[in-house]
Structures are given as structure tokens and as C-alpha cells.
Design a protein around this motif. Structure first.
Motif, PDB file in Angstrom:
ATOM      1  N   VAL A 264       7.481  11.355  -7.799  1.00 36.36           N
ATOM      2  CA  VAL A 264       6.748  11.700  -6.624  1.00 36.36           C
ATOM      3  C   VAL A 264       6.820  10.988  -5.463  1.00 36.36           C
ATOM      4  O   VAL A 264       7.373   9.730  -5.111  1.00 36.36           O
ATOM      5  CB  VAL A 264       5.427  11.001  -7.351  1.00 36.36           C
ATOM      6  CG1 VAL A 264       4.406  11.792  -6.490  1.00 36.36           C
ATOM      7  CG2 VAL A 264       5.345  10.946  -8.184  1.00 36.36           C
ATOM      8  N   THR A 265       6.815  11.762  -4.624  1.00 32.77           N
ATOM      9  CA  THR A 265       6.979  11.495  -2.986  1.00 32.77           C
ATOM     10  C   THR A 265       5.559  12.039  -2.298  1.00 32.77           C
ATOM     11  O   THR A 265       4.747  12.754  -3.372  1.00 32.77           O
ATOM     12  CB  THR A 265       8.180  12.719  -1.896  1.00 32.77           C
ATOM     13  OG1 THR A 265       7.370  14.214  -2.190  1.00 32.77           O
ATOM     14  CG2 THR A 265       8.915  11.734  -2.454  1.00 32.77           C
ATOM     15  N   LYS A 266       4.833  12.075  -1.099  1.00 34.72           N
ATOM     16  CA  LYS A 266       4.009  12.634  -0.598  1.00 34.72           C
ATOM     17  C   LYS A 266       3.925  13.840  -0.385  1.00 34.72           C
ATOM     18  O   LYS A 266       2.377  14.354  -0.642  1.00 34.72           O
ATOM     19  CB  LYS A 266       3.701  12.153   0.698  1.00 34.72           C
ATOM     20  CG  LYS A 266       3.226  10.370   1.205  1.00 34.72           C
ATOM     21  CD  LYS A 266       2.936  10.776   2.759  1.00 34.72           C
ATOM     22  CE  LYS A 266       2.897   8.758   2.977  1.00 34.72           C
ATOM     23  NZ  LYS A 266       2.841   9.236   4.572  1.00 34.72           N
ATOM     24  N   LYS A 267       4.702  15.121  -0.606  1.00 33.86           N
ATOM     25  CA  LYS A 267       4.525  16.436  -1.469  1.00 33.86           C
ATOM     26  C   LYS A 267       5.509  16.510  -1.915  1.00 33.86           C
ATOM     27  O   LYS A 267       5.041  18.232  -2.290  1.00 33.86           O
ATOM     28  CB  LYS A 267       5.027  16.694   0.658  1.00 33.86           C
ATOM     29  CG  LYS A 267       4.382  16.450   1.778  1.00 33.86           C
ATOM     30  CD  LYS A 267       4.881  17.664   2.905  1.00 33.86           C
ATOM     31  CE  LYS A 267       4.559  17.490   3.970  1.00 33.86           C
ATOM     32  NZ  LYS A 267       5.534  18.044   5.221  1.00 33.86           N
ATOM     33  N   ALA A 268       5.700  16.662  -2.978  1.00 30.58           N
ATOM     34  CA  ALA A 268       6.566  16.927  -4.208  1.00 30.58           C
ATOM     35  C   ALA A 268       7.054  16.155  -5.152  1.00 30.58           C
ATOM     36  O   ALA A 268       6.306  14.909  -5.386  1.00 30.58           O
ATOM     37  CB  ALA A 268       7.723  17.265  -3.834  1.00 30.58           C
ATOM     38  N   VAL A 269       6.966  16.617  -6.704  1.00 31.64           N
ATOM     39  CA  VAL A 269       7.006  15.980  -8.188  1.00 31.64           C
ATOM     40  C   VAL A 269       8.519  15.766  -7.733  1.00 31.64           C
ATOM     41  O   VAL A 269       8.675  17.592  -8.371  1.00 31.64           O
ATOM     42  CB  VAL A 269       5.870  15.750  -9.109  1.00 31.64           C
ATOM     43  CG1 VAL A 269       5.242  17.000  -9.038  1.00 31.64           C
ATOM     44  CG2 VAL A 269       5.986  14.569 -10.240  1.00 31.64           C
ATOM     45  N   TYR A 270       9.653  15.522  -9.145  1.00 30.10           N
ATOM     46  CA  TYR A 270       9.942  15.947  -9.032  1.00 30.10           C
ATOM     47  C   TYR A 270      10.771  15.561 -10.367  1.00 30.10           C
ATOM     48  O   TYR A 270      10.741  14.241 -10.781  1.00 30.10           O
ATOM     49  CB  TYR A 270      11.645  15.675  -8.627  1.00 30.10           C
ATOM     50  CG  TYR A 270      11.519  15.481  -6.920  1.00 30.10           C
ATOM     51  CD1 TYR A 270      12.588  16.752  -6.654  1.00 30.10           C
ATOM     52  CD2 TYR A 270      10.824  14.734  -5.856  1.00 30.10           C
ATOM     53  CE1 TYR A 270      12.194  17.376  -5.298  1.00 30.10           C
ATOM     54  CE2 TYR A 270      11.145  15.148  -4.756  1.00 30.10           C
ATOM     55  CZ  TYR A 270      11.494  16.220  -4.607  1.00 30.10           C
ATOM     56  OH  TYR A 270      11.636  16.383  -2.885  1.00 30.10           O
ATOM     57  N   ALA A 271      11.211  16.229 -11.382  1.00 24.42           N
ATOM     58  CA  ALA A 271      11.898  15.570 -12.748  1.00 24.42           C
ATOM     59  C   ALA A 271      13.535  15.629 -13.700  1.00 24.42           C
ATOM     60  O   ALA A 271      13.842  17.211 -12.905  1.00 24.42           O
ATOM     61  CB  ALA A 271      11.172  16.832 -14.052  1.00 24.42           C
ATOM     62  N   GLY A 272      13.929  15.096 -13.516  1.00 21.53           N
ATOM     63  CA  GLY A 272      14.581  15.057 -14.090  1.00 21.53           C
ATOM     64  C   GLY A 272      15.627  15.725 -15.282  1.00 21.53           C
ATOM     65  O   GLY A 272      14.761  16.352 -16.199  1.00 21.53           O
ATOM     66  N   THR A 273      16.911  16.276 -15.279  1.00 19.62           N
ATOM     67  CA  THR A 273      16.854  16.708 -16.440  1.00 19.62           C
ATOM     68  C   THR A 273      18.449  16.406 -16.563  1.00 19.62           C
ATOM     69  O   THR A 273      18.775  15.619 -16.096  1.00 19.62           O
ATOM     70  CB  THR A 273      17.346  19.005 -15.851  1.00 19.62           C
ATOM     71  OG1 THR A 273      18.334  18.432 -14.991  1.00 19.62           O
ATOM     72  CG2 THR A 273      16.000  18.739 -15.573  1.00 19.62           C
ATOM     73  N   GLY A 274      19.480  17.129 -17.741  1.00 25.16           N
ATOM     74  CA  GLY A 274      20.880  16.575 -18.258  1.00 25.16           C
ATOM     75  C   GLY A 274      21.750  16.365 -16.843  1.00 25.16           C
ATOM     76  O   GLY A 274      22.742  16.496 -17.045  1.00 25.16           O
ATOM     77  N   SER A 275      21.450  17.528 -15.605  1.00 29.38           N
ATOM     78  CA  SER A 275      22.058  17.173 -14.294  1.00 29.38           C
ATOM     79  C   SER A 275      21.663  17.065 -13.530  1.00 29.38           C
ATOM     80  O   SER A 275      21.195  15.902 -13.136  1.00 29.38           O
ATOM     81  CB  SER A 275      22.602  19.327 -14.014  1.00 29.38           C
ATOM     82  OG  SER A 275      21.657  19.349 -14.379  1.00 29.38           O
TER      83      SER A 275
END
Length: 310
Positions: A264-275
């Protein structure tokens, strides 16, 4: 020609409108699925096709099954020249197929013989097809296997959901179906048998098919989210509850996250994948309204190392 139109959902309405507007044919009746419960009150609601036909003053037939004797008797009384079909939702028995002189002509949203079945648009998006389209064909007893009258093509855009693509195909297909009726009437169209090669199947997507696999590449995760929108809706699990994935965006330069791992950052949320990672742009927590991914992440206070998935 005297036409009896068969269709049920909203996607069939543009084709019905095109045929109603034709100065060469008369839509004398509509066949649609029976009223179905909808909304919180689960009250019975007529199909979009039934509503449009009633607005236009067209007789509406709602057989529980298209082999019902009362329905078949009324169809014979009407004596249609042809029965155009768009997403009717029930298999037609031979006894019904034999009634109109020119048969039943289906508008199918793929370039046959590709993607025969109930969910051709969803499978085109899931498979990464760059081009798809719509076909009109003469219905026979096999699954979408009849000879083809005509086709239109449509580019699959990089951000298309199944809903986006289907909306465009419904409009383009409406013109194709009307032109097919014209060609059948004046004798200029002869259906061509489908080739034996290139057959692919597009069965209805179930809820389990829409579950995100975070070990798959980001490209595959993105296709599942877009291909399953609006239905059945891609999903994953977070803290034991289902989280609907409405829109994601691949982030090729972020490769530091394990499959399903959240950052999580101030403006976004990321999720990891197989790449590489994907950004969760819009999500819908269980029992809540859709919200921006960043707003969801702030609300649940994601801890370091937390992951999506079982």
C-alpha cells in the motif's frame, strides 16, 4: 416477412428494435423467457425483450418450455416466415424449428465456429482474442453448428470488459440480423456450412471460474477480471471474506511482490502475481458498495506481508 422474434435479455433489444424499424418485415410476436424474480423483494419482472415488445404493442409469448403444446399451437396459428433469435435462453426442439418456412436464424456473438456456447464474449476476452465478431446462422439441433449467413467483426480493445464488448456487438449484430432477414426474403443469401476446423466451445462461466489465481501472470489476472465483468464477477479472498475485483491495472515495473502479497502507498494498493504486480483500482468488499482500491486498503489497514487468496 412475418417474423416472430425470440430473445430475453437487454442485449437482444437492439436487434428487436432494428427489426421493428424495418420497412420490409413485420414483427408479429415475440417469444421470451417467463417473468423471473428480481430485486430485494424478489417480485416477478418481465424480461427486457418482453417490456420492449409490450411498448410496441407486439404480442408476447412466454412459454415455460418451447415444446409446450399451447405455445406450438399459437406459433402455427401465427405462421411466421422466419424466427430471428438473440439470446433467447432455451433450446428449441425440432417440432418448433420446423414451423417457420425459413427456419430460426440466430445472432451469435462470435465468429463461428469459434466460441460455440453460452458465453462467447467472455471466453474471447479471457483468451486474449484480438478480434471477435457476430454471426447469423440457421439453427439446427446441434450446438451453434448450423450454416452461417453472414458475419461482422469487432476489435477487442485492451481494456474491454465482456460488458463493453457485448454492448458494441449487440449494436453491430442488430444491423447484421436485419440485413440477414432482407437477404433471406429476396433470395440473395444462402447459408454456408461452418468449417470443421477451428471449433472452440464457450460454456457458461461459473462463480469458481471467476476466482483470481495470484500465481498466474498479471496478464491472465487482468483478463479474468475483465472477462468476468459484469458477470459472474472476478473475486478473491481477504481475511476470510470474499473481495470482488472490479478493475485492475497491470504494473510491469513492480516485480517485488509474491503472488497475492499486498503493498500500500498513499494513493494505491498493489497485489503480486506470478509475473509483475497489478494495481487494485476498484474493489467491492462483501456486503458493501464498490470503492476505489486505495480507499479500501486504508479502511482495512493492511499489515505488512498480508496476502489475497485462501
Amino acid at each position: 416477412m412475418r417474423l416472430v422474434f425470440a430473445g430475453t435479455p437487454e442485449v437482444a433489444v437492439p436487434a428487436l428494435d432494428a427489426l421493428i424499424a424495418s420497412d420490409r418485415h413485420e414483427v408479429v410476436a415475440v417469444v421470451t423467457r417467463p417473468d423471473a424474480p428480481a430485486g430485494r423483494g424478489r417480485r416477478l419482472v418481465a424480461s427486457p425483450v418482453a417490456e420492449r415488445a409490450e411498448e410496441a404493442g407486439i404480442e408476447v409469448l412466454k412459454p415455460a418450455k418451447p415444446r409446450d403444446e399451447d405455445f406450438l399451437a399459437r406459433l402455427r396459428e401465427i405462421a411466421p416466415d422466419c424466427c430471428p433469435v438473440v439470446a433467447y435462453g432455451a433450446l428449441l426442439p425440432k417440432v418448433a424449428l420446423d414451423v417457420p418456412a425459413h427456419g430460426w436464424v440466430n445472432l451469435h456473438f462470435s465468429l463461428l465456429p469459434a466460441w460455440r456456447g453460452a458465453a462467447p464474449v467472455q471466453h474471447a476476452v479471457l483468451s486474449g482474442d484480438e478480434v471477435t465478431g457476430a454471426s447469423t446462422f440457421l439453427i439446427e439441433e446441434g450446438l451453434d453448428s448450423g450454416p452461417v449467413f453472414g458475419v461482422v467483426t469487432e476489435e477487442v480493445r485492451a481494456t474491454d470488459t465482456s460488458g463493453d464488448l457485448l454492448t458494441r456487438l449487440a449494436l453491430a449484430g442488430a444491423g447484421l440480423l436485419a440485413a440477414t432477414m432482407d437477404g433471406i426474403e429476396d433470395g440473395t443469401l444462402t447459408p454456408v456450412p461452418q468449417p470443421a476446423d477451428g471449433i472452440t466451445l464457450a460454456p457458461k462461466l461459473e462463480v469458481e471460474d471467476a476466482k483470481a489465481d495470484w500465481t498466474a501472470p498479471a496478464l491472465r489476472v487482468d483478463r479474468v477480471v475483465r472477462g468476468c465483468a459484469p458477470a459472474p464477477g472476478a473475486w478473491t479472498v481477504f481475511r476470510g471474506e470474499r473481495l470482488k475485483l472490479m478493475t485492475v491495472g497491470p504494473v510491469p515495473d513492480r516485480t517485488d511482490l509474491a503472488p497475492g502479497e499486498l503493498a500500500v502507498t498513499k494513493k494505491a494498493v498493489y497485489a503480486g502475481t506470478g509475473s509483475h504486480a497489478v494495481e487494485l483500482l476498484w474493489v467491492q468488499p462483501q456486503g458493501k458498495k464498490p470503492m476505489r482500491g486505495a480507499d479500501w486498503a486504508r479502511g482495512v489497514r493492511i499489515g505488512e506481508g498480508e496476502r489475497l487468496g485462501e
